[in-house]
Write an enzyme that holds these catalytic residues in place. Structure first.
Site, PDB file in Angstrom:
ATOM      1  N   THR A  72       1.523  -4.118   4.057  1.00  0.00           N
ATOM      2  CA  THR A  72       1.659  -4.486   5.095  1.00  0.00           C
ATOM      3  C   THR A  72       2.695  -3.779   6.069  1.00  0.00           C
ATOM      4  OG1 THR A  72       1.186  -6.571   5.599  1.00  0.00           O
ATOM      5  CG2 THR A  72      -0.985  -5.478   4.859  1.00  0.00           C
TER       6      THR A  72
ATOM      7  N   VAL B 237       7.885  -1.033   6.099  1.00  0.00           N
ATOM      8  CA  VAL B 237       8.580  -0.704   5.161  1.00  0.00           C
ATOM      9  C   VAL B 237       7.655   0.056   3.720  1.00  0.00           C
ATOM     10  CG1 VAL B 237      10.079  -0.702   3.144  1.00  0.00           C
ATOM     11  CG2 VAL B 237      11.218  -1.014   5.316  1.00  0.00           C
TER      12      VAL B 237
ATOM     13  N   LYS C 185      -2.092 -14.077   4.932  1.00  0.00           N
ATOM     14  CA  LYS C 185      -2.506 -13.906   6.377  1.00  0.00           C
ATOM     15  C   LYS C 185      -3.464 -12.586   6.223  1.00  0.00           C
ATOM     16  CE  LYS C 185       0.240 -11.493   9.268  1.00  0.00           C
ATOM     17  NZ  LYS C 185       0.967 -11.017  10.389  1.00  0.00           N
ATOM     18  N   SER C 186      -2.911 -11.166   5.215  1.00  0.00           N
ATOM     19  CA  SER C 186      -3.090 -10.094   5.434  1.00  0.00           C
ATOM     20  C   SER C 186      -4.633  -9.653   3.810  1.00  0.00           C
ATOM     21  CB  SER C 186      -2.181  -8.997   5.405  1.00  0.00           C
ATOM     22  OG  SER C 186      -1.345  -8.994   6.918  1.00  0.00           O
TER      23      SER C 186
ATOM     24  N   ARG D 274      21.903  -8.657  -1.864  1.00  0.00           N
ATOM     25  CA  ARG D 274      22.569  -7.027  -1.422  1.00  0.00           C
ATOM     26  C   ARG D 274      24.895  -7.526  -2.028  1.00  0.00           C
ATOM     27  NH1 ARG D 274      21.113  -5.090   3.810  1.00  0.00           N
ATOM     28  NH2 ARG D 274      18.524  -4.551   3.591  1.00  0.00           N
TER      29      ARG D 274
ATOM     30  N   CYS E 213      19.208  -0.380   6.566  1.00  0.00           N
ATOM     31  CA  CYS E 213      19.528   1.022   6.845  1.00  0.00           C
ATOM     32  C   CYS E 213      20.260   2.025   7.096  1.00  0.00           C
ATOM     33  CB  CYS E 213      18.118   0.677   7.316  1.00  0.00           C
ATOM     34  SG  CYS E 213      18.464  -0.450   8.728  1.00  0.00           S
TER      35      CYS E 213
ATOM     36  N   SER F 203      12.248  -0.216  15.466  1.00  0.00           N
ATOM     37  CA  SER F 203      11.354  -0.326  14.306  1.00  0.00           C
ATOM     38  C   SER F 203      12.453  -1.531  13.004  1.00  0.00           C
ATOM     39  CB  SER F 203      10.504   1.121  13.686  1.00  0.00           C
ATOM     40  OG  SER F 203      12.050   2.479  13.818  1.00  0.00           O
TER      41      SER F 203
ATOM     42  N   ARG G  40      20.622  -1.711  19.686  1.00  0.00           N
ATOM     43  CA  ARG G  40      19.383  -1.900  19.432  1.00  0.00           C
ATOM     44  C   ARG G  40      19.456  -0.782  20.704  1.00  0.00           C
ATOM     45  NH1 ARG G  40      16.523  -2.183  15.263  1.00  0.00           N
ATOM     46  NH2 ARG G  40      16.952  -4.781  14.912  1.00  0.00           N
TER      47      ARG G  40
ATOM     48  N   HIS H  25      17.412   5.468  13.466  1.00  0.00           N
ATOM     49  CA  HIS H  25      18.501   5.705  13.633  1.00  0.00           C
ATOM     50  C   HIS H  25      19.480   6.538  13.502  1.00  0.00           C
ATOM     51  CE1 HIS H  25      16.998   0.884  13.215  1.00  0.00           C
ATOM     52  NE2 HIS H  25      18.311   0.762  11.620  1.00  0.00           N
TER      53      HIS H  25
ATOM     54  N   GLN I 288      14.896   5.611   9.028  1.00  0.00           N
ATOM     55  CA  GLN I 288      16.399   4.226   8.605  1.00  0.00           C
ATOM     56  C   GLN I 288      14.827   3.867   7.850  1.00  0.00           C
ATOM     57  OE1 GLN I 288      14.394   3.837  11.254  1.00  0.00           O
ATOM     58  NE2 GLN I 288      12.861   1.822  11.237  1.00  0.00           N
TER      59      GLN I 288
HETATM   60  P1  NAP Z   1       7.252  -6.316   8.944  1.00  0.00           P
HETATM   61  O1  NAP Z   1       6.791  -5.057   9.590  1.00  0.00           O
HETATM   62  O2  NAP Z   1       7.556  -7.242   9.920  1.00  0.00           O
HETATM   63  O3  NAP Z   1       6.622  -6.771   7.600  1.00  0.00           O
HETATM   64  C1  NAP Z   1       6.778  -7.585   6.974  1.00  0.00           C
HETATM   65  C2  NAP Z   1       5.649  -7.319   5.380  1.00  0.00           C
HETATM   66  O4  NAP Z   1       6.347  -8.283   4.642  1.00  0.00           O
HETATM   67  C3  NAP Z   1       3.974  -7.316   6.047  1.00  0.00           C
HETATM   68  O5  NAP Z   1       3.627  -6.692   4.775  1.00  0.00           O
HETATM   69  C4  NAP Z   1       4.205  -8.991   5.524  1.00  0.00           C
HETATM   70  O6  NAP Z   1       2.627  -9.391   5.073  1.00  0.00           O
HETATM   71  C5  NAP Z   1       4.642  -9.233   4.200  1.00  0.00           C
HETATM   72  N1  NAP Z   1       5.367 -10.728   4.298  1.00  0.00           N
HETATM   73  C6  NAP Z   1       5.420 -11.873   5.360  1.00  0.00           C
HETATM   74  N2  NAP Z   1       6.042 -12.963   5.125  1.00  0.00           N
HETATM   75  C7  NAP Z   1       5.159 -12.811   3.438  1.00  0.00           C
HETATM   76  C8  NAP Z   1       5.029 -13.861   2.483  1.00  0.00           C
HETATM   77  N3  NAP Z   1       5.392 -15.177   2.836  1.00  0.00           N
HETATM   78  N4  NAP Z   1       4.295 -13.623   1.311  1.00  0.00           N
HETATM   79  C9  NAP Z   1       4.528 -12.221   1.435  1.00  0.00           C
HETATM   80  N5  NAP Z   1       4.088 -11.326   2.237  1.00  0.00           N
HETATM   81  C10 NAP Z   1       5.236 -11.624   3.590  1.00  0.00           C
HETATM   82  O7  NAP Z   1       8.656  -5.981   7.944  1.00  0.00           O
HETATM   83  P2  NAP Z   1       9.569  -4.631   8.234  1.00  0.00           P
HETATM   84  O8  NAP Z   1      10.294  -3.904   8.623  1.00  0.00           O
HETATM   85  O9  NAP Z   1       8.857  -3.786   6.367  1.00  0.00           O
HETATM   86  O10 NAP Z   1      10.678  -5.221   6.702  1.00  0.00           O
HETATM   87  C11 NAP Z   1      10.359  -5.419   5.633  1.00  0.00           C
HETATM   88  C12 NAP Z   1      11.847  -5.838   4.738  1.00  0.00           C
HETATM   89  O11 NAP Z   1      12.387  -4.640   4.780  1.00  0.00           O
HETATM   90  C13 NAP Z   1      12.911  -7.106   5.997  1.00  0.00           C
HETATM   91  O12 NAP Z   1      13.852  -7.737   5.239  1.00  0.00           O
HETATM   92  C14 NAP Z   1      13.663  -5.930   6.258  1.00  0.00           C
HETATM   93  O13 NAP Z   1      15.272  -6.318   6.687  1.00  0.00           O
HETATM   94  C15 NAP Z   1      13.877  -5.053   5.845  1.00  0.00           C
HETATM   95  N6  NAP Z   1      13.935  -3.389   6.716  1.00  0.00           N
HETATM   96  C16 NAP Z   1      13.878  -3.144   6.932  1.00  0.00           C
HETATM   97  C17 NAP Z   1      13.595  -1.982   7.698  1.00  0.00           C
HETATM   98  C18 NAP Z   1      13.445  -1.519   8.938  1.00  0.00           C
HETATM   99  O14 NAP Z   1      13.884  -0.105   9.222  1.00  0.00           O
HETATM  100  N7  NAP Z   1      11.954  -1.776   9.216  1.00  0.00           N
HETATM  101  C19 NAP Z   1      14.602  -1.168   6.712  1.00  0.00           C
HETATM  102  C20 NAP Z   1      15.805  -1.651   5.570  1.00  0.00           C
HETATM  103  C21 NAP Z   1      15.380  -2.748   5.548  1.00  0.00           C
HETATM  104  P3  NAP Z   1       1.102  -9.668   6.403  1.00  0.00           P
HETATM  105  O15 NAP Z   1       0.958  -8.636   6.539  1.00  0.00           O
HETATM  106  O16 NAP Z   1       0.705 -10.640   5.164  1.00  0.00           O
HETATM  107  O17 NAP Z   1       1.918 -10.684   7.365  1.00  0.00           O
END
Ligand code: NAP
Length: 342
Positions: free
Chosen positions: A14, A17, A42-43, A104, A135, A165, A242, A249, A322
């Site tokens: 959800t 990413v 939650k989801s 990593r 990223c 984002s 940021r 990015h 990114q």
């Molecule tokens: P996000 O939009 O905040 O999404 C987080 C996701 O993780 C949601 O689906 C959330 O589900 C789930 N989650 C949180 N706690 C959980 C738990 N205890 N058990 C199972 N699922 C859980 O974050 P995002 O940007 O997608 O980033 C996710 C990861 O990818 C991070 O580690 C981030 O550093 C990495 N990343 C992000 C980017 C980027 O550009 N955004 C790029 C590279 C890497 P709920 O809906 O239930 O809360």
């Protein structure tokens, strides 16, 4: 597992990413047999769409991977979730492709950008886990690798301009809400929650926490991950910033080479680099920008020029989505290479 078709789990389905992984799997015609979208309690019960069908999101629990025969598990739910659940997924027989920073730099975990070090995927057998880099690192190494092969890099200095984002859906929402409040003259509603300061109409030279050496953790990721991916130890210095952009990015990169270079050859090298597109026509105001990079799978490079004072130094500018190039697309490309090899 059906022949040549895989059972896929997406942990964080959800999130920013996770949602994009679903889109990229579809676009790349990934051979999906069964799909299991996972998130927190939650989801659980929400629905995600994939190839015209709705899938119910399930809660990730201790028994998820024992109860489901998963071949490939994409993790993007934060480092602590990966730390606990990725080894469980690997122990159940799945290959884990992890988007968080947790594994990593672990020596026995490959850190892979398929355009740069596809050979490292083979090391997945040691832990069952393949790490997806940061990223900002991914778009940079896609450019550095072909240039290093051609001209031998001596040193890299980079400044990033990172979209909101990058901090997930909450980061994007914070920028939109603050902009709305700002233009409604409700400055008291611009309190920061995700970022350290107000991001609307601002620029924040601070991503992740500061370390003792004065760099942030995000900046040190760019240094350490670049060296691990390229198997090189040339110095890299990063300043990560940021900016109030929703998605994609940008980076200003300065590269010092050991060998002589000419700009025509640099352009040729970049034009033939995989997943890199040269957009460099200043006379027509053409150069990469986040708006144009968003929702694509390429890294765009332009403003290619020699330093005014040192002929061994090259400057350039790059942009990439990114959430795709820096996360989802790279993860799916890793999965495709893994399938090819296995
Ligand atoms: P996000 O939009 O905040 O999404 C987080 C996701 O993780 C949601 O689906 C959330 O589900 C789930 N989650 C949180 N706690 C959980 C738990 N205890 N058990 C199972 N699922 C859980 O974050 P995002 O940007 O997608 O980033 C996710 C990861 O990818 C991070 O580690 C981030 O550093 C990495 N990343 C992000 C980017 C980027 O550009 N955004 C790029 C590279 C890497 P709920 O809906 O239930 O809360």
């Amino acid at each position: 597992m059906k022949m040549n078709s895989y059972n896929i789990a997406i942990v964080g389905a959800t999130g920013a990413v996770g949602e994009e992984i679903l889109n990229v799997l579809d676009e790349m015609k990934f051979p999906v047999n069964a799909l299991l979208p996972l998130a927190s309690a939650k989801s659980a019960g929400e629905r995600v769409e994939f190839r015209g069908e709705e899938y119910v999101v399930k809660e990730l629990t201790e028994t998820t991977f024992d109860e489901n025969e998963i071949d490939i598990a994409f993790f993007s739910a934060g480092g602590s979730v990966s730390a606990h659940f990725a080894p469980l997924a690997a122990a159940s027989g799945a290959v884990v492709i992890d988007n968080t920073s947790h594994f990593r730099m672990q020596e026995n975990v490959p850190l892979v950008v398929p355009e740069c070090n596809p050979q490292d995927i083979e090391k997945w057998r040691e832990t069952g886990i393949i790490a997806n880099p940061n990223c900002s690192t991914i778009q940079m190494v896609q450019i550095l690798k072909p240039l290093d092969d051609a001209f031998d890099i001596e040193r890299v200095d980079v400044s990033t301009y990172q979209a909101t984002s990058g901090a997930g859906k909450k980061g994007m929402e914070e920028l939109v809400m603050q902009l709305q409040s700002f233009f409604a003259f409700k400055l008291d509603e611009c309190e920061p929650h995700v970022f350290q300061h107000r991001i609307a109409m601002n620029v924040i030279p601070h991503i992740d926490v500061f370390k003792d050496n004065g760099y942030t953790k995000e900046e040190m990721k760019m240094v350490n991950e670049t060296q691990k991916i390229l198997h090189k130890n040339f110095p890299v210095s990063a300043t990560c910033v940021r900016v109030p952009v929703l998605r994609s990015h940008s980076e200003a990169i300065t590269i010092k080479f050991k060998k002589d270079f000419n700009l025509e050859r640099v352009r040729e090298v970049l034009c033939s680099a995989p997943s890199v597109v040269v957009v460099d026509n200043p006379a027509q105001n053409e150069y990469p920008m986040p708006l144009n990079a968003s929702d694509t799978n390429e890294t765009y490079v332009g403003r290619i020029r020699r330093d005014n004072f040192d002929e061994k130094i090259l400057h350039l500018w790059c942009c990439a989505d990114q959430i795709r190039v820096g996360a989802a697309t790279n993860a799916v490309r890793i999965a495709m290479k893994w399938i090819e090899n296995n």
